[in-house]
Design a protein around this motif. Sequence first.
Motif, PDB file in Angstrom:
ATOM      1  N   VAL A 102       0.870  -1.172   0.000  1.00 14.76           N
ATOM      2  CA  VAL A 102       0.000   0.000   0.000  1.00 14.76           C
ATOM      3  C   VAL A 102       0.911   1.228   0.000  1.00 14.76           C
ATOM      4  O   VAL A 102       1.534   1.538   1.021  1.00 14.76           O
ATOM      5  N   PRO A 103       1.037   1.914  -1.153  1.00 16.64           N
ATOM      6  CA  PRO A 103       1.956   3.050  -1.223  1.00 16.64           C
ATOM      7  C   PRO A 103       1.447   4.256  -0.435  1.00 16.64           C
ATOM      8  O   PRO A 103       0.249   4.552  -0.431  1.00 16.64           O
ATOM      9  N   VAL A 104       2.375   4.931   0.233  1.00 14.10           N
ATOM     10  CA  VAL A 104       2.076   6.151   0.987  1.00 14.10           C
ATOM     11  C   VAL A 104       2.979   7.257   0.450  1.00 14.10           C
ATOM     12  O   VAL A 104       4.197   7.095   0.376  1.00 14.10           O
ATOM     13  N   GLU A 105       2.382   8.372   0.086  1.00 11.81           N
ATOM     14  CA  GLU A 105       3.127   9.479  -0.499  1.00 11.81           C
ATOM     15  C   GLU A 105       4.047  10.149   0.535  1.00 11.81           C
ATOM     16  O   GLU A 105       3.773  10.119   1.751  1.00 11.81           O
ATOM     17  N   PRO A 106       5.129  10.797   0.061  1.00 14.17           N
ATOM     18  CA  PRO A 106       6.083  11.440   0.981  1.00 14.17           C
ATOM     19  C   PRO A 106       5.716  12.879   1.314  1.00 14.17           C
ATOM     20  O   PRO A 106       4.874  13.499   0.661  1.00 14.17           O
ATOM     21  N   VAL A 107       6.370  13.399   2.347  1.00  8.88           N
ATOM     22  CA  VAL A 107       6.421  14.852   2.556  1.00  8.88           C
ATOM     23  C   VAL A 107       7.304  15.397   1.429  1.00  8.88           C
ATOM     24  O   VAL A 107       8.449  14.974   1.270  1.00  8.88           O
ATOM     25  N   GLU A 108       6.791  16.322   0.656  1.00  9.57           N
ATOM     26  CA  GLU A 108       7.520  16.725  -0.547  1.00  9.57           C
ATOM     27  C   GLU A 108       8.850  17.391  -0.238  1.00  9.57           C
ATOM     28  O   GLU A 108       9.807  17.268  -1.002  1.00  9.57           O
ATOM     29  N   SER A 109       8.956  18.079   0.896  1.00  7.83           N
ATOM     30  CA  SER A 109      10.187  18.808   1.212  1.00  7.83           C
ATOM     31  C   SER A 109      11.317  17.893   1.675  1.00  7.83           C
ATOM     32  O   SER A 109      12.494  18.194   1.473  1.00  7.83           O
ATOM     33  N   THR A 110      10.969  16.753   2.301  1.00  9.78           N
ATOM     34  CA  THR A 110      11.997  15.853   2.836  1.00  9.78           C
ATOM     35  C   THR A 110      12.101  14.540   2.068  1.00  9.78           C
ATOM     36  O   THR A 110      13.041  13.779   2.280  1.00  9.78           O
ATOM     37  N   TYR A 111      11.126  14.247   1.216  1.00 10.66           N
ATOM     38  CA  TYR A 111      11.078  13.038   0.392  1.00 10.66           C
ATOM     39  C   TYR A 111      10.750  11.771   1.173  1.00 10.66           C
ATOM     40  O   TYR A 111      10.677  10.682   0.595  1.00 10.66           O
ATOM     41  N   THR A 112      10.575  11.867   2.482  1.00 10.74           N
ATOM     42  CA  THR A 112      10.316  10.667   3.292  1.00 10.74           C
ATOM     43  C   THR A 112       8.822  10.531   3.596  1.00 10.74           C
ATOM     44  O   THR A 112       8.041  11.476   3.470  1.00 10.74           O
ATOM     45  N   MET A 113       8.436   9.335   4.024  1.00  7.29           N
ATOM     46  CA  MET A 113       7.030   8.989   4.266  1.00  7.29           C
ATOM     47  C   MET A 113       6.316  10.048   5.114  1.00  7.29           C
ATOM     48  O   MET A 113       6.822  10.456   6.159  1.00  7.29           O
ATOM     49  N   ASP A 114       5.118  10.427   4.667  1.00 10.31           N
ATOM     50  CA  ASP A 114       4.338  11.436   5.373  1.00 10.31           C
ATOM     51  C   ASP A 114       3.464  10.766   6.438  1.00 10.31           C
ATOM     52  O   ASP A 114       2.506  10.055   6.113  1.00 10.31           O
ATOM     53  N   PRO A 115       3.759  10.974   7.727  1.00 10.86           N
ATOM     54  CA  PRO A 115       2.959  10.340   8.782  1.00 10.86           C
ATOM     55  C   PRO A 115       1.483  10.726   8.726  1.00 10.86           C
ATOM     56  O   PRO A 115       0.616   9.951   9.157  1.00 10.86           O
ATOM     57  N   GLN A 116       1.189  11.908   8.178  1.00  6.09           N
ATOM     58  CA  GLN A 116      -0.194  12.369   8.115  1.00  6.09           C
ATOM     59  C   GLN A 116      -1.031  11.584   7.103  1.00  6.09           C
ATOM     60  O   GLN A 116      -2.261  11.663   7.133  1.00  6.09           O
ATOM     61  N   LYS A 117      -0.378  10.827   6.250  1.00  6.43           N
ATOM     62  CA  LYS A 117      -1.098  10.065   5.222  1.00  6.43           C
ATOM     63  C   LYS A 117      -1.290   8.598   5.600  1.00  6.43           C
ATOM     64  O   LYS A 117      -1.863   7.818   4.828  1.00  6.43           O
ATOM     65  N   LEU A 118      -0.838   8.206   6.773  1.00  8.50           N
ATOM     66  CA  LEU A 118      -0.938   6.803   7.174  1.00  8.50           C
ATOM     67  C   LEU A 118      -2.380   6.391   7.468  1.00  8.50           C
ATOM     68  O   LEU A 118      -2.798   5.286   7.106  1.00  8.50           O
ATOM     69  N   GLU A 119      -3.122   7.264   8.115  1.00  3.85           N
ATOM     70  CA  GLU A 119      -4.487   6.916   8.520  1.00  3.85           C
ATOM     71  C   GLU A 119      -5.345   6.533   7.313  1.00  3.85           C
ATOM     72  O   GLU A 119      -6.092   5.541   7.356  1.00  3.85           O
ATOM     73  N   ALA A 120      -5.219   7.297   6.239  1.00  2.00           N
ATOM     74  CA  ALA A 120      -6.029   7.030   5.048  1.00  2.00           C
ATOM     75  C   ALA A 120      -5.639   5.713   4.373  1.00  2.00           C
ATOM     76  O   ALA A 120      -6.448   5.117   3.657  1.00  2.00           O
ATOM     77  N   ALA A 121      -4.409   5.263   4.597  1.00  2.00           N
ATOM     78  CA  ALA A 121      -3.929   4.031   3.971  1.00  2.00           C
ATOM     79  C   ALA A 121      -4.239   2.786   4.798  1.00  2.00           C
ATOM     80  O   ALA A 121      -4.104   1.660   4.319  1.00  2.00           O
ATOM     81  N   LEU A 122      -4.659   2.982   6.034  1.00  2.00           N
ATOM     82  CA  LEU A 122      -4.876   1.869   6.964  1.00  2.00           C
ATOM     83  C   LEU A 122      -6.128   1.068   6.599  1.00  2.00           C
ATOM     84  O   LEU A 122      -7.165   1.631   6.264  1.00  2.00           O
ATOM     85  N   THR A 123      -6.020  -0.266   6.672  1.00  2.00           N
ATOM     86  CA  THR A 123      -7.169  -1.159   6.520  1.00  2.00           C
ATOM     87  C   THR A 123      -7.049  -2.245   7.584  1.00  2.00           C
ATOM     88  O   THR A 123      -6.011  -2.380   8.246  1.00  2.00           O
ATOM     89  N   PRO A 124      -8.093  -3.058   7.761  1.00  2.00           N
ATOM     90  CA  PRO A 124      -7.996  -4.168   8.717  1.00  2.00           C
ATOM     91  C   PRO A 124      -6.872  -5.155   8.392  1.00  2.00           C
ATOM     92  O   PRO A 124      -6.430  -5.900   9.275  1.00  2.00           O
ATOM     93  N   ALA A 125      -6.398  -5.152   7.142  1.00  2.00           N
ATOM     94  CA  ALA A 125      -5.334  -6.084   6.737  1.00  2.00           C
ATOM     95  C   ALA A 125      -3.935  -5.538   6.968  1.00  2.00           C
ATOM     96  O   ALA A 125      -2.945  -6.256   6.784  1.00  2.00           O
ATOM     97  N   THR A 126      -3.824  -4.277   7.378  1.00  2.00           N
ATOM     98  CA  THR A 126      -2.497  -3.677   7.567  1.00  2.00           C
ATOM     99  C   THR A 126      -1.748  -4.372   8.696  1.00  2.00           C
ATOM    100  O   THR A 126      -2.250  -4.502   9.806  1.00  2.00           O
TER     101      THR A 126
END
Length: 365
Positions: A102-126
């Motif tokens: 499940v891809p999660v987009e980065p913070v554009e300024s740092t290029y690393t995973m954006d913690p604020q986008k994790l919730e939307a990516a979460l499912t019962p299978a995570t």
Amino acid sequence: MKQIRFLDVGWTYQALAPKMDAAVKRVLESGWFILGDEVEAFEKEFALYTGAKHCIGCGNGLEALELVLRAAGVGPGDEVLVPSNTFIATWLAVTRTGASIVPVEPVESTYTMDPQKLEAALTPATKAIIPVHLYGQPADMDPIMEFAARHNLFVLTDAAQAHGAVYKGRMSGTLGHAAAFSFYPGKNLGAFGDGGAVTTMDDEIADKVRKIANYGSTEKYVHDSLGFNSRLDEIQAACLRVKLDKLDNWNWTRKTIAAIYLEGLKDTPLVLPVVPEHIQSVWHLFVVRCKDRDALIRHLAENKIEAAIHYPIPPHKQGAYKDMAGLSLPISEAIHREVVSLPMGPHMNEEDARRVVDVIKAFFK
């Protein structure tokens, strides 16, 4: 005019040749080439360096990732949250376990995973999250770990580019439940061939990783679980021990070069790296963004300066993941269209860095 190479792996041997020769000779004369004293010593030394309780050497960085995922019980039916912006090995490790990405987009300024986008990516299978410490800079781990704790998720950090990096006073290798390192020759701590390692504070994960990496065995010819062969070579371990003593000095050289780039290029149209105050990057790569990337790379080459692209094609646009080609990951796609990696490494000096700056400034005049 001197050629400024993007990377010079051979330089690391030349800088340490007598010690390297002695280390290799020591292994050859011992007659012991697999899982011997050198691997054991390196594991202890690298664990001490990172602050981890355990270090387990393995075949390469991809296998380090896979070993941890398997040790954590990740497999078919599970989903793993993985950065959309990373080298494909991070994705491949998940695929090899049978789990889904499940891809999660980065913070554009740092290029690393954006913690604020994790919730939307979460499912019962995570089941797990793999933050990547990209280009030598740790991901923003505190909010990621807090999210993981709330949802009972395993966190494996991909530290393949972050040997010696620091996040809020804590070393890369101790920022998640486990970390995977690569010792590919071009890394800040690179072998003269493939190699990797897992670090962790977790006794159970460490024991499982060792077992899986050694044919599913803890006793010779007794195999009570499925495993495969992923072991750090004795000669590579001996060479890594020599290089480990120089790692901090070499990382300091990288930081010096990065500082020259940041100051010298701040008034150009380039988008420069952003490093938060609580992070110490080890500048595995110095990555800028340029709208006319190809022209800049040609201009540098004409002036005998090598540049590179990390990475030209995002994982979801690769043929290996053609089933994901329709995904809309605009931040990652924009990054991959524009990034340019400038020369970086301990083979360089301050004069080299200033010349790179001058040549780039001339490009924009």
